[in-house]
Structures are given as C-alpha cells and as structure tokens.
Motif scaffolding. Structure first.
Motif, PDB file in Angstrom:
ATOM      1  N   TYR A 146     -32.392 -25.282  33.290  1.00  0.00           N
ATOM      2  CA  TYR A 146     -32.915 -26.632  32.100  1.00  0.00           C
ATOM      3  C   TYR A 146     -32.381 -25.942  31.004  1.00  0.00           C
ATOM      4  CZ  TYR A 146     -36.145 -28.096  28.657  1.00  0.00           C
ATOM      5  OH  TYR A 146     -36.828 -28.748  27.887  1.00  0.00           O
ATOM      6  N   LEU A 147     -32.359 -25.037  30.650  1.00  0.00           N
ATOM      7  CA  LEU A 147     -32.125 -24.539  29.172  1.00  0.00           C
ATOM      8  C   LEU A 147     -30.184 -24.881  29.026  1.00  0.00           C
ATOM      9  CD1 LEU A 147     -32.553 -22.933  26.515  1.00  0.00           C
ATOM     10  CD2 LEU A 147     -30.964 -20.462  27.587  1.00  0.00           C
ATOM     11  N   ASN A 148     -29.376 -25.373  29.720  1.00  0.00           N
ATOM     12  CA  ASN A 148     -27.682 -25.224  29.518  1.00  0.00           C
ATOM     13  C   ASN A 148     -27.899 -26.587  29.664  1.00  0.00           C
ATOM     14  OD1 ASN A 148     -27.419 -22.705  29.226  1.00  0.00           O
ATOM     15  ND2 ASN A 148     -26.701 -22.251  31.429  1.00  0.00           N
ATOM     16  N   ASP A 149     -28.120 -26.719  30.797  1.00  0.00           N
ATOM     17  CA  ASP A 149     -28.639 -28.628  30.393  1.00  0.00           C
ATOM     18  C   ASP A 149     -29.230 -29.710  29.481  1.00  0.00           C
ATOM     19  OD1 ASP A 149     -27.062 -28.169  33.213  1.00  0.00           O
ATOM     20  OD2 ASP A 149     -29.305 -29.176  34.633  1.00  0.00           O
ATOM     21  N   HIS A 150     -30.238 -29.226  28.892  1.00  0.00           N
ATOM     22  CA  HIS A 150     -30.555 -29.866  27.603  1.00  0.00           C
ATOM     23  C   HIS A 150     -30.812 -29.017  26.330  1.00  0.00           C
ATOM     24  CE1 HIS A 150     -33.198 -32.659  30.946  1.00  0.00           C
ATOM     25  NE2 HIS A 150     -33.292 -30.811  31.402  1.00  0.00           N
ATOM     26  N   TRP A 151     -30.327 -27.737  26.309  1.00  0.00           N
ATOM     27  CA  TRP A 151     -29.803 -27.529  25.016  1.00  0.00           C
ATOM     28  C   TRP A 151     -28.998 -26.268  24.949  1.00  0.00           C
ATOM     29  CZ3 TRP A 151     -33.534 -28.219  22.114  1.00  0.00           C
ATOM     30  CH2 TRP A 151     -34.750 -29.745  21.974  1.00  0.00           C
ATOM     31  N   PRO A 152     -27.830 -26.809  25.257  1.00  0.00           N
ATOM     32  CA  PRO A 152     -25.933 -26.410  24.643  1.00  0.00           C
ATOM     33  C   PRO A 152     -25.876 -25.661  23.546  1.00  0.00           C
ATOM     34  CG  PRO A 152     -26.372 -28.154  25.205  1.00  0.00           C
ATOM     35  CD  PRO A 152     -27.645 -28.501  25.474  1.00  0.00           C
ATOM     36  N   GLU A 153     -26.601 -26.512  22.668  1.00  0.00           N
ATOM     37  CA  GLU A 153     -26.674 -25.355  21.463  1.00  0.00           C
ATOM     38  C   GLU A 153     -27.199 -25.095  20.384  1.00  0.00           C
ATOM     39  OE1 GLU A 153     -30.118 -28.599  20.881  1.00  0.00           O
ATOM     40  OE2 GLU A 153     -28.324 -28.210  22.457  1.00  0.00           O
ATOM     41  N   ILE A 154     -27.866 -24.202  21.279  1.00  0.00           N
ATOM     42  CA  ILE A 154     -28.654 -23.334  20.953  1.00  0.00           C
ATOM     43  C   ILE A 154     -27.598 -21.780  20.956  1.00  0.00           C
ATOM     44  CG2 ILE A 154     -29.758 -21.038  21.847  1.00  0.00           C
ATOM     45  CD1 ILE A 154     -32.078 -22.823  22.628  1.00  0.00           C
ATOM     46  N   GLU A 155     -27.620 -21.241  20.428  1.00  0.00           N
ATOM     47  CA  GLU A 155     -26.208 -20.425  20.290  1.00  0.00           C
ATOM     48  C   GLU A 155     -26.348 -18.974  20.410  1.00  0.00           C
ATOM     49  OE1 GLU A 155     -26.435 -20.175  14.822  1.00  0.00           O
ATOM     50  OE2 GLU A 155     -25.652 -22.230  14.838  1.00  0.00           O
ATOM     51  N   LEU A 156     -26.102 -18.869  21.632  1.00  0.00           N
ATOM     52  CA  LEU A 156     -26.054 -17.885  22.377  1.00  0.00           C
ATOM     53  C   LEU A 156     -24.816 -17.514  23.480  1.00  0.00           C
ATOM     54  CD1 LEU A 156     -30.369 -17.416  23.117  1.00  0.00           C
ATOM     55  CD2 LEU A 156     -29.159 -16.177  21.565  1.00  0.00           C
ATOM     56  N   ASP A 157     -24.593 -16.776  23.781  1.00  0.00           N
ATOM     57  CA  ASP A 157     -23.385 -16.783  24.674  1.00  0.00           C
ATOM     58  C   ASP A 157     -23.689 -16.729  25.885  1.00  0.00           C
ATOM     59  OD1 ASP A 157     -24.093 -14.359  25.430  1.00  0.00           O
ATOM     60  OD2 ASP A 157     -22.294 -13.229  24.001  1.00  0.00           O
ATOM     61  N   GLU A 158     -23.200 -16.865  27.145  1.00  0.00           N
ATOM     62  CA  GLU A 158     -23.543 -17.233  28.265  1.00  0.00           C
ATOM     63  C   GLU A 158     -24.917 -15.565  28.682  1.00  0.00           C
ATOM     64  OE1 GLU A 158     -21.566 -17.024  33.017  1.00  0.00           O
ATOM     65  OE2 GLU A 158     -20.768 -18.126  31.372  1.00  0.00           O
ATOM     66  N   ALA A 159     -24.168 -14.405  28.579  1.00  0.00           N
ATOM     67  CA  ALA A 159     -24.972 -12.922  28.724  1.00  0.00           C
ATOM     68  C   ALA A 159     -26.203 -13.346  27.689  1.00  0.00           C
ATOM     69  CB  ALA A 159     -24.024 -11.737  28.175  1.00  0.00           C
ATOM     70  N   GLU A 160     -25.928 -13.339  26.752  1.00  0.00           N
ATOM     71  CA  GLU A 160     -27.707 -13.333  25.870  1.00  0.00           C
ATOM     72  C   GLU A 160     -28.251 -14.277  25.895  1.00  0.00           C
ATOM     73  OE1 GLU A 160     -25.431 -12.326  21.420  1.00  0.00           O
ATOM     74  OE2 GLU A 160     -25.405 -14.767  22.317  1.00  0.00           O
ATOM     75  N   ARG A 161     -28.206 -15.859  27.103  1.00  0.00           N
ATOM     76  CA  ARG A 161     -28.642 -16.553  27.584  1.00  0.00           C
ATOM     77  C   ARG A 161     -29.871 -16.081  28.954  1.00  0.00           C
ATOM     78  NH1 ARG A 161     -28.571 -22.520  26.343  1.00  0.00           N
ATOM     79  NH2 ARG A 161     -26.673 -22.518  24.612  1.00  0.00           N
ATOM     80  N   ALA A 162     -29.024 -15.316  29.923  1.00  0.00           N
ATOM     81  CA  ALA A 162     -29.293 -14.673  30.584  1.00  0.00           C
ATOM     82  C   ALA A 162     -30.327 -13.843  30.483  1.00  0.00           C
ATOM     83  CB  ALA A 162     -28.070 -14.449  31.532  1.00  0.00           C
ATOM     84  N   LEU A 163     -29.570 -13.298  30.093  1.00  0.00           N
ATOM     85  CA  LEU A 163     -30.293 -11.438  29.436  1.00  0.00           C
ATOM     86  C   LEU A 163     -32.577 -12.191  28.623  1.00  0.00           C
ATOM     87  CD1 LEU A 163     -31.619  -8.743  29.349  1.00  0.00           C
ATOM     88  CD2 LEU A 163     -30.820  -8.823  26.694  1.00  0.00           C
ATOM     89  N   VAL A 164     -31.616 -13.653  27.830  1.00  0.00           N
ATOM     90  CA  VAL A 164     -33.020 -13.864  27.301  1.00  0.00           C
ATOM     91  C   VAL A 164     -34.102 -14.972  28.347  1.00  0.00           C
ATOM     92  CG1 VAL A 164     -34.216 -15.983  25.910  1.00  0.00           C
ATOM     93  CG2 VAL A 164     -32.420 -14.264  25.126  1.00  0.00           C
ATOM     94  N   VAL A 165     -33.342 -15.441  28.521  1.00  0.00           N
ATOM     95  CA  VAL A 165     -34.221 -16.113  30.772  1.00  0.00           C
ATOM     96  C   VAL A 165     -34.859 -15.057  31.195  1.00  0.00           C
ATOM     97  CG1 VAL A 165     -33.838 -18.103  32.496  1.00  0.00           C
ATOM     98  CG2 VAL A 165     -33.042 -18.196  30.548  1.00  0.00           C
ATOM     99  N   GLU A 166     -34.257 -14.613  31.935  1.00  0.00           N
ATOM    100  CA  GLU A 166     -34.556 -13.132  32.369  1.00  0.00           C
ATOM    101  C   GLU A 166     -35.496 -12.047  32.143  1.00  0.00           C
ATOM    102  OE1 GLU A 166     -33.738  -9.225  35.051  1.00  0.00           O
ATOM    103  OE2 GLU A 166     -31.916 -10.360  33.928  1.00  0.00           O
ATOM    104  N   SER A 167     -35.744 -12.119  30.832  1.00  0.00           N
ATOM    105  CA  SER A 167     -36.851 -11.478  30.159  1.00  0.00           C
ATOM    106  C   SER A 167     -38.233 -11.989  29.954  1.00  0.00           C
ATOM    107  CB  SER A 167     -36.243 -10.986  29.352  1.00  0.00           C
ATOM    108  OG  SER A 167     -34.698 -10.522  28.571  1.00  0.00           O
ATOM    109  N   ILE A 168     -38.233 -13.492  30.228  1.00  0.00           N
ATOM    110  CA  ILE A 168     -39.235 -13.870  29.900  1.00  0.00           C
ATOM    111  C   ILE A 168     -39.417 -14.215  31.242  1.00  0.00           C
ATOM    112  CG2 ILE A 168     -40.032 -16.907  29.713  1.00  0.00           C
ATOM    113  CD1 ILE A 168     -37.542 -17.444  27.685  1.00  0.00           C
ATOM    114  N   VAL A 169     -39.181 -14.267  32.606  1.00  0.00           N
ATOM    115  CA  VAL A 169     -39.113 -14.238  33.818  1.00  0.00           C
ATOM    116  C   VAL A 169     -40.388 -13.327  34.130  1.00  0.00           C
ATOM    117  CG1 VAL A 169     -38.899 -14.394  36.302  1.00  0.00           C
ATOM    118  CG2 VAL A 169     -37.169 -16.336  34.543  1.00  0.00           C
ATOM    119  N   ARG A 170     -39.815 -12.187  33.847  1.00  0.00           N
ATOM    120  CA  ARG A 170     -40.051 -10.788  34.278  1.00  0.00           C
ATOM    121  C   ARG A 170     -41.728 -10.974  33.300  1.00  0.00           C
ATOM    122  NH1 ARG A 170     -37.448  -6.826  36.140  1.00  0.00           N
ATOM    123  NH2 ARG A 170     -34.941  -7.792  37.157  1.00  0.00           N
ATOM    124  N   LEU A 171     -41.711 -11.472  32.020  1.00  0.00           N
ATOM    125  CA  LEU A 171     -42.550 -11.154  31.300  1.00  0.00           C
ATOM    126  C   LEU A 171     -43.538 -12.272  32.019  1.00  0.00           C
ATOM    127  CD1 LEU A 171     -44.187 -10.182  28.854  1.00  0.00           C
ATOM    128  CD2 LEU A 171     -43.164 -12.132  27.676  1.00  0.00           C
TER     129      LEU A 171
END
Length: 205
Positions: A146-171
């Motif tokens: 969802y993040l990649n499809d709808h919000w590609p402009e967010i200034e995070l690289d691939e690894a940072e995006r994955a880290l943010v998303v995984e952290s949200i999921v774990r929470l």
C-alpha cells in the motif's frame, strides 16, 4: 498422464487439508484449544487419526496451519481497508489498525486463538510471538505494498520503508496479544506515531 495423476493427487490432498482445517476450526471455536483433539478432527472428516498426523505432524503444527490460513483471510480485509483510503495515509493506517484490533475480537477463530494465548495455551503463544515470522512477513507485505503503490513520494529508501512498516506491524501485534485500550484509541495512537516517523501531518489523538 503421470502429470495429470500428480495434479489430481495434489488436488485431493489440498481438499482434504482444507476439510481437516475446517473441522479443527469448528472444534477450536466450540471448545477452545485444550479441547481440540486430533482424533475428533479425524472423526468429523471421516478419516483415520493417522491421516491427520500424516498431514500436520502434531497438534501444534495443526494450530500453526489454522493460524496461517486465518491470517491470510484476515489480511485480505486489511488490504481492502487500506485501499479505501488512497489519498490519506494516516487515515488508512488508523482504519487498518482499528479494523485489525476490532476484527480480532469479533472473528470467532481469531478470538479463540488469542483468548487461548492470553489464557496460557503455550502451544499457541509462539504463533503470535517467537514463531510469528510468516504472519509478520505477510502483514508487512500488505502495508508495504500500500505504501509503495500510493505514497512513493515519501522520502524513505526501501530499507527504511520496510523498517517503519515492520515496526508498525509488530506494535499492532503486541496490542492483539495484550490489549490495554479500546481499538479506536490504539489506532489513533499508532497513527500519530506513524506520522512522526513518516513526517506526515499529525492526526488528532
């Protein structure tokens, strides 16, 4: 011909596996984890107990298969909820988190699994903690897509995006295992936290 026979055998085995999981699901919802017996699952489907053991190995693996199947169905709903908010990232996160926590309390099978873990069913606890890798990975893929499809402009690289998303999921998973506040409140709190990390305008808490 051999390929056709192989495909037929695979189809039959897949159907049998689904029937066994359906029977186990009904048993789990009716009597809880401790009352679920491999012999009862076999009897409902009309096969031998050994057939159930051949398919799953043991009761713990049967529980893991149940959890994974329900998680796949559950995550389809999460993806749909996210896609209903294509223009507001934080609204999407809020809605998806609230859907997740609410559905876990009303979905009979998910509720049975989570209730069992909260009640000390140690065989099921790893599926949402130490052995939750496959479920976490699947949930992370849904949110990351969802993040990649709808919000590609967010200034995070691939690894940072994955880290943010995984952290949200774990929470979110931590709140599934041990809820401390109403789903709507938790959803707003997690969305606010996401806004800080993703540098988005903060939602009202």
């Amino acid at each position: 011909m051999a390929a056709a026979r192989s495909t037929f055998r695979e189809s039959v085995r897949s159907l049998l596996r689904e029937q066994l999981l359906d029977a186990a699901s009904e048993s789990l919802m009716a009597g809880g984890w401790h009352q679920l017996k491999m012999a009862d699952v076999a009897r409902v489907v009309g096969v031998s107990r050994q057939t159930v053991y051949n398919e799953f190995g043991n009761k713990t693996s049967l529980g893991e298969a149940l959890a994974m199947r329900e998680a796949d169905r559950f995550l389809d709903g999460v993806a749909t909820t996210l896609d209903e908010h294509p223009d507001d990232l934080l609204d999407a996160i809020t809605a998806a988190v609230e859907y997740t926590l609410t559905e876990a309390e009303v979905n009979p099978l998910l509720k049975a699994i989570l209730t069992a873990t909260r009640g000390g069913a140690t065989e099921l606890l790893p599926f949402v903690t130490t052995r939750s890798g496959p479920i976490l990975a699947a949930a992370t893929r849904v949110l990351l897509t969802y993040l990649n499809d709808h919000w590609p402009e967010i200034e995070l690289d691939e690894a940072e995006r994955a880290l943010v998303v995984e952290s949200i999921v774990r929470l979110v998973v931590s709140h599934l295992v041990m809820p401390l506040a109403p789903a709507a409140d938790v959803a707003r709190q997690i969305s606010w936290l996401a806004s800080r990390i993703l540098r988005q305008p903060s939602p009202e808490r």
